[in-house]
Write an enzyme that holds these catalytic residues in place. Structure first.
Site, PDB file in Angstrom:
ATOM      1  N   ASP A 431     -24.557  87.581  -7.479  1.00 56.16           N
ATOM      2  CA  ASP A 431     -25.996  87.476  -7.362  1.00 56.16           C
ATOM      3  C   ASP A 431     -26.446  88.630  -6.474  1.00 56.16           C
ATOM      4  OD1 ASP A 431     -28.553  86.309  -7.273  1.00 56.16           O
ATOM      5  OD2 ASP A 431     -28.082  85.461  -5.315  1.00 56.16           O
ATOM      6  N   THR A 433     -29.920  88.799  -4.506  1.00 55.34           N
ATOM      7  CA  THR A 433     -30.692  88.450  -3.324  1.00 55.34           C
ATOM      8  C   THR A 433     -29.940  87.451  -2.464  1.00 55.34           C
ATOM      9  OG1 THR A 433     -32.519  88.608  -4.818  1.00 55.34           O
ATOM     10  CG2 THR A 433     -32.989  87.803  -2.621  1.00 55.34           C
ATOM     11  N   ARG A 678     -35.887 101.684  -1.823  1.00 59.00           N
ATOM     12  CA  ARG A 678     -36.898 101.285  -2.805  1.00 59.00           C
ATOM     13  C   ARG A 678     -38.130 102.132  -2.563  1.00 59.00           C
ATOM     14  NH1 ARG A 678     -36.262  95.125  -3.677  1.00 59.00           N
ATOM     15  NH2 ARG A 678     -38.493  95.045  -3.985  1.00 59.00           N
ATOM     16  N   ARG A 871     -33.502  89.971 -14.257  1.00 57.85           N
ATOM     17  CA  ARG A 871     -34.402  88.953 -14.770  1.00 57.85           C
ATOM     18  C   ARG A 871     -33.656  87.892 -15.569  1.00 57.85           C
ATOM     19  NH1 ARG A 871     -38.738  87.995 -13.473  1.00 57.85           N
ATOM     20  NH2 ARG A 871     -40.054  89.470 -12.436  1.00 57.85           N
ATOM     21  N   ASN A 900     -30.095  78.823  -7.759  1.00 59.30           N
ATOM     22  CA  ASN A 900     -30.113  79.428  -9.090  1.00 59.30           C
ATOM     23  C   ASN A 900     -28.751  79.966  -9.488  1.00 59.30           C
ATOM     24  OD1 ASN A 900     -30.473  81.298  -6.978  1.00 59.30           O
ATOM     25  ND2 ASN A 900     -31.052  82.847  -8.452  1.00 59.30           N
TER      26      ASN A 900
END
EC number: 7.6.2.1
Lengths: 1246, 349
Positions: A431, A433, A678, A871, A900
């Site tokens: 994952d 995050t 970023r 996504r 998740n």
């Protein structure tokens, strides 16, 4: 108290928000039938709001909010757990044997059969019970959380979560979790908006906006719920997180409900003081619980393979038993009638020796033999493995190098049965995050008017610089210094051309960063303390700061203690911008319905000037637009459009005269990107009053339009104004990686592991993170697979028709084409250093995971060096994991931190949960939990490697030992007319597995180390022994089994030969069965214990004590047993003292047989060592001769060579850079030499 | 051997050490939990390998030779008498002969002693094809009854020889029932030799397993008579031939001690054995032999042990030589990194 909050935040967001906050204006009364019916089945649920008592009886008796994830309860534990235990085929066999042991068929006494079985099963069940208890405690922690619930008459009070019923009205305050699935009624905002963080559900970090129905807005305080009553009819519980169908009947009107009014359990209320909601789904009916899958029981590959070995042994057992029983039947039929001393005619009460029915006797004997040779199947194997794994898990839990001092969380092996699987991992699915990143943004650099500001380097830069520095110095890197970068091959010994890379990466290695403001790591005096005024373009800089301070959707919150503002922003980037603006002297302090107030601080004046910027319009961010804008009117009445967005989008929209800084800015953007930051570009546009008002009318028209094309119209309208922009600069925000993540990824890659990133985030974010953790680098081919770009189509209204033509099928074909093209491209690639990265979008993944495409997708993904899926939904994460697991047939490891990731964690062969900030769901579902991603390296490369080898060797040895022992029983049968008599005392046999040989093998499984943990980390290639399964392949297993066969032959026939008929001692006594049996057993004990000493290569005092102790225990036992009453010991009475010990033959046989048994293995390992050493052998030798100290150059060289050729990670990145530079250097030198002027290559050339 | 402590990178743990124990213990505990205990990590070097094999060989071969020599020094005389002791007339139906109790079973054998036999000379009987180790046989005894006699009632394990004529049997069970009952007497020129039939059983058996006050009762009184009878006036602990018999043999061919001659026999002396051939081995075709043997520290004549030692020892030496040869021819320097898999791979390519 809530009142004050409400007054302060009297904001109607719907006025400002453009896209997501448009409330459906008309209620459904007009078109909905009053009967409250919803179409179709599955929509039968009726909720009587504020009447929880109505849900205590049928037909509306829905389950309470109690959750339970335990496998058993007090009643079901015993039957269920016993059933689970006897699903193991070996246990079932032993159960049958134990049942039969009470009959006369059994060759052993019942106790000797039942006791070990009870011990083994009892131990496993105790472990199971303990694990379930832990789950129960965890559930209870959740169940007794408190929520504020309406108790009647407008009073609210605390209630345990598990007591909440459907229909309850609950009040949830800021930063609390929703206790159940709720219908939002009203919030502290006047228009019923609230912000929700759904990280636990889908891993997305940005906040989601939920809004209540207009009609329920008046329910804004506790009192108003006194006589509130409404009825909801909605869908039945289901697992879809993003859909909801239902109606609310309130005050005799019917309103349609949609997902935006539903607050899901386990998501969190943010930026909103409180909300009121009514409970719709409780407990296991909630969407998040519906999504939870039963945690599957996982078994490691070794254990699965072990089953096959057990089947083989069963076959051998049956075969041997058949031979025995046939032999017995034949003997009984033809020979036994003559054996008068057995009185064969007198059958007695058993039919075991019935002469008239030899066939029947044979069948009875088959059962006897099956029990007798049961020693081939090691009953203690399972229990020994359990013990070993628990101890191994204990070592994992205890490892201080995986202990996080900040959080106080150690690593935890939650299920111990996968330890060895850690040593065989091939693919890691991670994952993003919370796993790779901390989800904390730090403003680090910016580029304004073509100048780059910000001196601090990103973590990636620091790491790269360190690596290069170490290469230049050629020095060795200290062990255990925390960050340990491997030098590049060869160059460390001073022979390589000296390449100065200062031109490539400009940064200095900083001292430890001093504690700073959260979200702000910027360091450049040129901009701080108002010094920016003396920079070349102060007005542009001013604009830059204003854009930061004004163009956002955040809300300021005054911290009463410090007097400074903190910001509640939708995304952490925005928060970082606001903090940055504050630090630059542009403090956003207040937001009203129409304005944003900024306190501007200039060095010229002591007091800040508060300026008001009227917000005329707000065009907020979404993933399609990739930009956000505000239209403001400043104090001079000038209308401005301020815009921030993805650089590509902004650059496309620049006006001709707005491109002044484009070249410099894009150069800086590239640098920032390379540094893993970023980036966003900032721009503005001045609007004429007339221009604005015409546009505004269009925009309002679009905004109030009803129908499906409203959004398209809005898009079009905002497109109209967001053009002709003037570039101001760019920002670079560091998505702070967790500590040590790039290094960890680097080392894992060098250990030959593949790393996939599966994230719920946007593609750009994911790519940025890919860069910052070195999964991506410049020069890597990025293969982006996403469905046909609908943005382009929708942006152009004329092509709206096309949209309808792009059917599912077309999209699918398109994706198929993209995949095929990409595969082709990779095949045609000839440069060995070229690497490609696959970046695939969640929507595309939906198609790629379909049955007919997934193989193609997988083969493409396997060819790519890195794979990033963006996504993706939790479900897709699990599906991708399954695809990799089943498609490649290799061991997969999934690591994640949020709810998740639960699906993925459960689906993978090994699930690792990060026990960090997030909820506990991932950890609860995981097999191992660590508190930082970087500990994964040690978990796999050290513990995994060790555990794999330990378990593999242990199992092999176990089979060897039981074959060596069990077969002697069989040979002896042939000498007893296959009667089922064993040569050993019952007690010897019980003790063999339980005491005499179990502890050394456990010590092998717990303490064995082929190389030390440092070496494991230094030589990542050693890890590959696991995925290649070098220690548990059939070759090795068969080898060990043959060794067992050989040993059994040696033990039996040497003993038989020596003790044949003659006296074995001076006194003239011949050996009886007890003497031969005891001697033979002594030989076995010696042989198997010597064997295990040869197997081990790491002796601490524990192993030495246990091995010697086992042998000593045998003699002590023999002594004690001999001293016990002859009624207990029978023929073993005084056997050692009187018969065996005085006999030299006894001792010489022991020596002879032990030597003979271990001869082949000794030859094998000697030969292997001499001519075909494995990697760990050579390293052991290097360590043994201390060559690593003498010849450090060789040691470091080998260490760098030991890494797999990787295409990802720092090292690869630096390699690529060096290749590139060398190439340039080469060209330069050759061109120079052409002029016969040879100059030393100077840094600035590069 | 090298004693190497785990290397020094325990830095991460410094802050965590427990202070519950004294520093020494705490440190040991810490090293234990961090799997960093001092350990001996032997490495098999060619020297070690060759030396180990050589030393093993050097130890084993002489041991083998000593054993072989000891075995050779034992004088053993074996005489098979089961066929010879049956009169010609009964040779075709030996079973009938042995079962007919009216015929005298006396038989004389002459044995010529080749070498000097030094006292004590052990007399064994050797049976063949006799399954004393059969499960039905082995189980058919009752240790408690042997020790406590009739006081002990539960003798179900003795089936099928548990009781006869409604009375319990002491000693019960098939083993006792099938007691070997051939008897031997030895006569040399000077007269009859003294055969000591005491102390032929294990001392512990006599003293602890067979009751001093347990007398045979109702033994061999049934319809089926098995082997020898016992004198009901002698306690079981003194019935040493029974005690020896009750030590069941492990293999179907076995010797059991009959008695000890405590005088030397000279070479070329001729000894006559007066034997009573009572025991039925003819039903199942088993051989009967009488064995006279001397004994030394090794026990009886046991060539196998010496041979096995020599064989294993020789193979150790051979392997040691083989390894030495290969090591000379293809030496691999210890700890040579070129043998690491990644280096070999690159060499190959």
């Amino acid at each position: 108290m809530a009142r004050t909050g409400r007054i302060r935040e009297k904001l109607r967001w719907s006025k400002i928000y453009t896209f997501s906050c448009i409330r459906p204006t008309g209620s459904m009364t007009a078109d909905a039938s009053p009967s409250l019916s919803l179409p179709g089945p599955g929509h039968s649920r009726v909720v009587r709001c504020n009447q929880p008592h109505a849900h205590r009886r049928n037909p509306l008796n829905y389950p309470s909010n109690y959750i339970s994830t335990t496998k058993y309860n007090i009643v079901t534990f015993l039957p269920k757990a016993i059933f689970e235990q006897f699903r193991r085929v070996a246990n079932l066999y032993f159960l049958l044997a134990a049942c039969l042991s009470v009959t006369s068929i059994s060759p052993f006494s019942p106790v000797s059969m039942i006791a070990p079985l009870a011990f083994v099963v009892g131990l496993s069940m105790a472990k199971e019970a303990l694990e379930d208890w832990r789950r129960f405690v965890q559930d209870m922690k959740v169940n007794i959380r408190k929520a504020i619930v309406h108790k009647g008459n407008g009073r609210f009070g605390n209630k345990f979560w598990h007591k909440i019923r459907v229909g309850d009205v609950v009040k949830v305050e800021k930063n609390q979790f929703f206790p159940a699935d709720l219908l939002l009624l009203s919030s502290s905002y006047e228009d019923g908006i609230c912000y929700v963080e759904t990280m636990n559900l889908d891993g997305e970090t940005n906040l989601k906006v939920k809004r209540s129905l207009e009609v329920t807005l008046p329910l804004e305080d506790d009192q108003s719920f006194n006589d509130f009553s409404a009825t909801i009819q909605c869908e039945d519980p289901n697992s879809s997180l993003y859909t909801f169908v239902g109606n609310l009947e309130y005050e005799r009107q019917v309103y349609a409900l949609d997902p935006s009014q539903i607050l899901l359990r386990d998501s969190k209320l943010r930026n909103t003081s409180y909300i009121y909601g009514v409970v719709i789904f409780t407990g296991h009916d909630t969407k998040v619980m519906q999504n939870a899958t039963e945690s599957p029981s996982k078994r490691s590959r070794i254990e699965k393979k072990m089953d096959y070995i057990i089947y083989i042994l069963f076959t051998v057992l049956v075969l041997v038993s058949l031979i025995s029983s046939i032999g017995f039947a034949v003997k009984t039929k033809f020979e036994m009638p003559e054996w008068w001393y057995l009185q064969p005619q007198r059958v007695g009460d058993s039919h075991l020796y019935n002469l008239s029915t030899p066939g029947l006797s044979g069948i009875f004997h088959l059962v006897t033999a099956l029990i007798l040779y049961g020693y081939l199947i090691p009953i203690s194997l399972y229990v020994s493995i359990e013990v070993v794994k628990v101890l191994q898990a204990m070592f994992i839990n205890q490892d201080l190098q995986m202990y996080d001092e900040e959080t106080g969380n150690p690593a935890q092996a939650r299920t111990s049965n996968l330890n060895e699987e850690l040593g065989q991992v091939d693919t890691i699915l991670s994952d993003k995050t919370g796993t790779l990143t901390c989800n904390q943004m730090d403003f680090l650099k910016c580029s304004i008017a073509g100048f780059s500001y910000g001196l601090r380097s990103s973590e990636v830069e620091i790491a790269a610089a360190k690596q290069i520095a170490s290469e230049e110095s050629g020095g060795s890197v200290q062990n255990g210094s925390g960050i340990d970068y491997w030098e590049n091959g060869g160059s460390s010994c001073g022979s390589s051309p000296e390449i100065k890379l200062e031109g490539g990466i400009t940064c200095k290695i900083e001292k430890a960063r001093k504690p700073m403001i959260k979200g702000f790591s910027f360091e450049d005096d040129r901009l701080m303390q108002g010094n920016w005024l003396s920079e070349p373009d102060p007005d542009v800089i001013l604009l830059f700061f204003r854009i930061l301070a004004v163009c956002h959707t955040a809300i300021p919150e005054l911290d009463e203690e410090t007097g400074s503002f903190t910001y509640e922003a939708e995304s952490p980037d925005e928060g970082a911008f606001l903090v940055a603006a504050r630090e630059f002297g542009f403090e956003f302090c207040r937001r009203t319905q129409t304005s944003v107030f900024v306190r501007e601080r200039y060095p010229s004046s002591a007091d800040p000037i508060e300026r008001e910027f009227k917000i005329l319009n707000l065009l907020e961010f979404n993933s399609k637009r990739k930009r956000m804008s505000v239209v403001i009117r400043d104090e001079n009445g000038q209308v401005l459009l301020l815009c921030k967005g993805a650089d590509s989008i902004i650059f496309d929209r620049l006006s001709k005269n707005g491109r002044m800084y484009e070249v410099d800015t894009s150069k800086h953007l590239n640098e920032y990107g390379e540094a893993g930051l970023r980036t966003l570009a900032l721009a503005y546009r001045k609007l004429e009053e007339s221009e604005y008002s015409t546009w505004n009318t269009d925009f309002l028209k679009a905004k109030t339009a009803i129908g499906p094309d409203r959004e398209a119209q809005l898009e079009q309208a905002s497109d109209m104004i967001e053009k002709e922009l003037i570039l101001v600069g760019a920002t670079a925000v560091e998505d702070k990686l967790q500590k040590g993540v790039p290094q960890c990824i680097d080392k894992l890659a060098q250990a030959g592991l593949k790393i996939w990133v599966l994230t719920g985030d946007k593609m750009e974010t994911a790519i940025n993170i890919g860069f910052s953790c070195s999964l991506l680098r410049q020069g890597m081919k990025q293969i982006c697979i996403s469905p046909v770009n609908k943005d382009l189509i929708t942006q152009d209204a004329n092509k709206a028709l096309v949209l309808s033509l792009v059917t599912e099928q077309a999209v699918k074909e398109d994706i198929q084409k993209q995949i095929t093209n990409a595969s082709q491209m990779i095949k045609l690639e000839t440069d060995p250093h070229a690497a490609s990265a696959l970046i695939i979008d969640g929507k595309a993944l939906t198609y790629a995971l379909e049955e007919d495409m997934k193989q193609q997708f997988l083969s493409l993904a396997v060819d790519c060096a890195s794979v990033i899926c963006c996504r993706v939904s939790p479900k897709q994460k699990a599906l991708v994991t399954r695809l990799v697991k089943e498609g490649t047939g290799k061991v997969t490891l999934a690591i994640g931190d949020g709810a998740n990731d639960v699906g993925m964690i459960q689906e993978a062969d090994i699930g690792v949960g990060i026990s960090g900030v997030e909820g506990m769901q991932a950890v609860m579902a995981s097999d191992f939990s660590i508190s930082q991603f970087r500990y994964l390296e040690r978990l796999l490369v050290v513990h995994g490697h060790w555990c794999y080898k330990r378990i593999a060797q242990m199992i092999c040895y176990f089979f060897y030992k039981n074959i060596a022992f069990g077969l002697t029983l069989f040979y002896f049968e042939a000498y007893t007319g296959f009667s089922g008599q064993s040569v050993y005392d019952d007690w010897y046999m019980i003790l063999f597995n339980v005491i005499l040989t179990s502890l050394p093998v456990i010590s092998l499984g717990v303490f064995e180390q082929d190389v030390s943990s440092e070496v494991c980390l230094q030589f990542p290639a050693l890890y590959q022994q696991g995925p290649k399964n070098l220690f548990f392949d059939w070759y090795r297993i068969i080898g060990w089994m043959s060794n067992g066969l050989y040993s059994s032959l040696m033990i039996f026939f040497l003993n038989i030969g020596i003790f044949f008929t003659q006296a074995f001692r001076q006194g003239g006594q011949t050996a009886d069965m007890a003497a031969i049996g005891t001697t033979m057993f002594t030989c076995i004990i010696w042989a198997v214990n010597m064997q295990i000493s040869l197997t081990m290569c790491h002796f601490t005092w524990i192993q030495i004590v246990l091995v010697c102790g086992s042998i000593a225990t045998w003699y002590l036992f023999l002594l004690a047993y001999g001293e016990s009453s002859p009624l207990i010991s029978g023929n073993a009475f005084h056997i050692l003292v009187e018969a065996l010990a005085p006999s030299p033959v006894f001792w010489s046989v022991t020596l002879l047989v032990t030597a003979a048994c271990n001869l082949p293995y000794l030859i094998h390992i000697s030969y292997q060592r001499l001519y075909n050493p494995m990697d760990h052998h050579v390293i052991q030798e290097i360590k043994y001769y201390k060559k690593d100290v003498e010849d450090q150059c060789m040691w470091t060289r080998e260490r760098s060579k030991a890494r797999s050729a990787t295409k990802i990670g720092f090292t690869a990145r630096v390699d690529a850079k060096i290749r590139q530079l060398k190439g340039k250097l080469h060209m330069k030198v050759s061109s120079l030499s052409a002029q016969t002027v040879v100059l030393p290559p100077s840094p600035d050339v590069l | 051997m090298e004693m190497e402590g785990g290397s020094s990178s325990g830095s991460a743990g410094g802050t965590q050490t427990h202070h519950r124990f004294s520093p020494m213990r705490s440190r040991a505990f810490y090293r234990f939990t961090q799997q960093n205990l001092p350990a001996c990590k032997p490495v098999l070097t060619p020297g070690w390998v060759i030396m180990t094999f050589l030393i093993m060989g050097i130890v084993f071969v002489p041991v083998g030779l000593v054993c072989l020599h000891a075995s050779e020094s034992v004088v053993e005389i074996v005489d098979r008498y089961d066929v010879e002791c049956i009169p010609e007339a009964y040779r075709s139906n030996k079973v009938a002969y042995i079962k007919d109790s009216s015929i005298s079973k006396n038989c004389n054998r002459t044995i010529k002693v080749q070498k000097h036999m030094k006292a004590p000379i052990y007399i064994y009987y050797e049976l063949d094809n006799y399954y004393q180790n059969h499960r039905r046989f082995v189980k058919s005894r009752n240790d408690k009854q042997l020790l406590y006699g009739l006081k002990y009632k539960d003798t179900s394990s003795c089936k099928p020889e548990e009781s006869s004529n409604g009375l319990p049997i002491v000693p019960c069970g098939l083993i006792a029932w099938s007691l070997f009952n051939d008897s031997y007497a030895f006569v040399r020129d000077r007269g009859e030799m003294n055969v000591n039939r005491k102390n032929i059983a294990w001392k512990s058996d006599r003293e602890h397993k067979f009751g001093k006050h347990v007398y045979p009762f109702n033994f061999q009184n049934g319809t089926l008579i098995g082997g020898g009878k016992l004198d009901p006036s002698i306690p079981l602990s003194d019935q040493e031939d029974l005690i020896v018999w009750m030590r069941t043999a492990a293999l179907p061919t076995f010797r059991k001690l009959y008695g000890i001659i405590e005088e030397d026999i000279d070479a070329d002396e001729i000894i006559t054995v007066h034997l009573v051939n009572n025991y039925n081995t003819y039903s199942f075709g088993g051989k009967k032999k009488i064995v006279l043997t001397t004994s030394n520290w090794l026990g009886g004549k046991n060539g196998f042990l010496g041979m096995a030692y020599i064989a294993i020892g020789t193979s150790f030496v051979l392997i040691s030589v083989l390894f030495a040869l290969i090591h000379v021819k293809y030496p691999r320097p210890r700890g040579d990194p070129t043998y690491l898999s990644w280096n070999r791979k690159s060499n190959a390519s």
